[in-house]
Scaffold this motif. Structure first.
Motif, PDB file in Angstrom:
ATOM      1  N   VAL A 158      -4.249   9.176  -6.740  1.00  0.00           N
ATOM      2  CA  VAL A 158      -4.738   9.457  -7.775  1.00  0.00           C
ATOM      3  C   VAL A 158      -4.782   8.250  -8.446  1.00  0.00           C
ATOM      4  N   ALA A 159      -3.947   7.327  -8.423  1.00  0.00           N
ATOM      5  CA  ALA A 159      -3.552   6.016  -9.497  1.00  0.00           C
ATOM      6  C   ALA A 159      -3.903   4.783  -8.580  1.00  0.00           C
ATOM      7  N   PHE A 160      -3.622   4.882  -7.505  1.00  0.00           N
ATOM      8  CA  PHE A 160      -3.595   3.488  -6.542  1.00  0.00           C
ATOM      9  C   PHE A 160      -4.536   3.571  -5.351  1.00  0.00           C
ATOM     10  N   ARG A 161      -5.106   2.534  -5.185  1.00  0.00           N
ATOM     11  CA  ARG A 161      -5.841   2.411  -3.664  1.00  0.00           C
ATOM     12  C   ARG A 161      -6.130   1.015  -3.364  1.00  0.00           C
ATOM     13  N   MET A 162      -6.116   0.970  -2.106  1.00  0.00           N
ATOM     14  CA  MET A 162      -6.618  -0.352  -1.333  1.00  0.00           C
ATOM     15  C   MET A 162      -8.191  -0.704  -1.449  1.00  0.00           C
TER      16      MET A 162
ATOM     17  N   GLY B  82       0.893  -1.304  -0.032  1.00  0.00           N
ATOM     18  CA  GLY B  82       0.092   0.173   0.073  1.00  0.00           C
ATOM     19  C   GLY B  82       0.869   1.325  -0.029  1.00  0.00           C
ATOM     20  N   GLN B  83       2.074   1.186  -0.037  1.00  0.00           N
ATOM     21  CA  GLN B  83       2.811   2.490  -0.172  1.00  0.00           C
ATOM     22  C   GLN B  83       2.675   3.388  -1.348  1.00  0.00           C
ATOM     23  N   CYS B  84       2.434   2.614  -2.363  1.00  0.00           N
ATOM     24  CA  CYS B  84       1.847   3.274  -3.439  1.00  0.00           C
ATOM     25  C   CYS B  84       0.560   4.209  -3.645  1.00  0.00           C
ATOM     26  N   ALA B  85      -0.367   3.751  -2.502  1.00  0.00           N
ATOM     27  CA  ALA B  85      -1.449   4.263  -2.398  1.00  0.00           C
ATOM     28  C   ALA B  85      -1.474   5.702  -1.623  1.00  0.00           C
ATOM     29  N   ILE B  86      -0.341   5.444  -0.981  1.00  0.00           N
ATOM     30  CA  ILE B  86      -0.102   6.734   0.027  1.00  0.00           C
ATOM     31  C   ILE B  86       0.477   7.987  -0.955  1.00  0.00           C
ATOM     32  N   ALA B  87       1.533   7.212  -1.629  1.00  0.00           N
ATOM     33  CA  ALA B  87       2.438   8.257  -2.566  1.00  0.00           C
ATOM     34  C   ALA B  87       1.483   8.715  -3.768  1.00  0.00           C
ATOM     35  N   ALA B  88       0.563   7.978  -4.332  1.00  0.00           N
ATOM     36  CA  ALA B  88      -0.089   8.541  -5.438  1.00  0.00           C
ATOM     37  C   ALA B  88      -1.836   7.885  -5.547  1.00  0.00           C
TER      38      ALA B  88
ATOM     39  N   ASP C 225     -11.452  -2.793   0.034  1.00  0.00           N
ATOM     40  CA  ASP C 225     -12.007  -3.340   1.483  1.00  0.00           C
ATOM     41  C   ASP C 225     -11.320  -4.449   1.781  1.00  0.00           C
ATOM     42  N   ASP C 226     -10.750  -5.333   0.906  1.00  0.00           N
ATOM     43  CA  ASP C 226     -10.165  -6.786   1.195  1.00  0.00           C
ATOM     44  C   ASP C 226      -8.649  -6.339   1.298  1.00  0.00           C
ATOM     45  N   GLY C 227      -8.009  -5.154   1.341  1.00  0.00           N
ATOM     46  CA  GLY C 227      -6.733  -4.987   1.640  1.00  0.00           C
ATOM     47  C   GLY C 227      -5.932  -5.185   0.227  1.00  0.00           C
ATOM     48  N   LYS C 228      -6.730  -5.189  -0.791  1.00  0.00           N
ATOM     49  CA  LYS C 228      -5.806  -5.728  -2.038  1.00  0.00           C
ATOM     50  C   LYS C 228      -5.631  -4.509  -2.865  1.00  0.00           C
ATOM     51  N   LEU C 229      -4.380  -4.284  -3.509  1.00  0.00           N
ATOM     52  CA  LEU C 229      -4.257  -3.230  -4.501  1.00  0.00           C
ATOM     53  C   LEU C 229      -5.351  -3.034  -5.577  1.00  0.00           C
ATOM     54  N   GLU C 230      -5.666  -1.690  -6.140  1.00  0.00           N
ATOM     55  CA  GLU C 230      -6.323  -1.577  -7.294  1.00  0.00           C
ATOM     56  C   GLU C 230      -5.361  -0.607  -7.764  1.00  0.00           C
ATOM     57  N   HIS C 231      -5.446  -0.383  -9.114  1.00  0.00           N
ATOM     58  CA  HIS C 231      -4.932   0.722  -9.788  1.00  0.00           C
ATOM     59  C   HIS C 231      -5.661   1.023 -11.271  1.00  0.00           C
ATOM     60  N   ASP C 232      -5.256   2.097 -11.549  1.00  0.00           N
ATOM     61  CA  ASP C 232      -5.987   2.608 -12.953  1.00  0.00           C
ATOM     62  C   ASP C 232      -4.771   2.543 -13.865  1.00  0.00           C
ATOM     63  N   GLY C 233      -4.961   1.763 -15.054  1.00  0.00           N
ATOM     64  CA  GLY C 233      -4.242   1.930 -15.998  1.00  0.00           C
ATOM     65  C   GLY C 233      -3.546   2.915 -16.634  1.00  0.00           C
TER      66      GLY C 233
END
Length: 62
Positions: free
Chosen positions: A22-26, A14-20, A28-36
Motif C-alpha cells: 500500500v505504501a511501497f512499490r518497485m 524491495g522487501q518493503c514493497a512485499i511487506a506493505a 519498472d527500473d527496479g527502483k523503489l517508489e513510496h507514498d509520503g
C-alpha cells in the motif's frame, strides 16, 4: 502517518514493497517508489516494512 525513506541508504531490495504494498512499490527500473503519507490503518504493515528493510532506510512519523 508520514513515511520517509532515506534514498541515500536505500539499495532497492524491495522487501518493503512485499511487506506493505500500500505504501511501497518497485518501478519498472527496479527502483523503489513510496507514498509520503499513508492512512494510519496500515501502521502494522508499514512498521513491518521498516523492520525488514536490510539497511533500515525507512522512518515512520506521526
Amino acid at each position: 502517518m508520514k513515511i520517509t525513506v532515506d534514498m541515500a541508504k536505500c539499495e532497492d531490495h524491495g522487501q518493503c514493497a512485499i511487506a506493505a504494498p500500500v505504501a511501497f512499490r518497485m518501478n519498472d527500473d527496479g527502483k523503489l517508489e513510496h507514498d509520503g503519507e499513508v492512512d494510519d490503518a496500515y501502521l502494522d504493515e508499514v512498521e513491518e516494512a521498516a523492520d525488514v528493510c536490510p539497511v533500515q532506510a525507512i522512518l515512520i512519523g506521526a
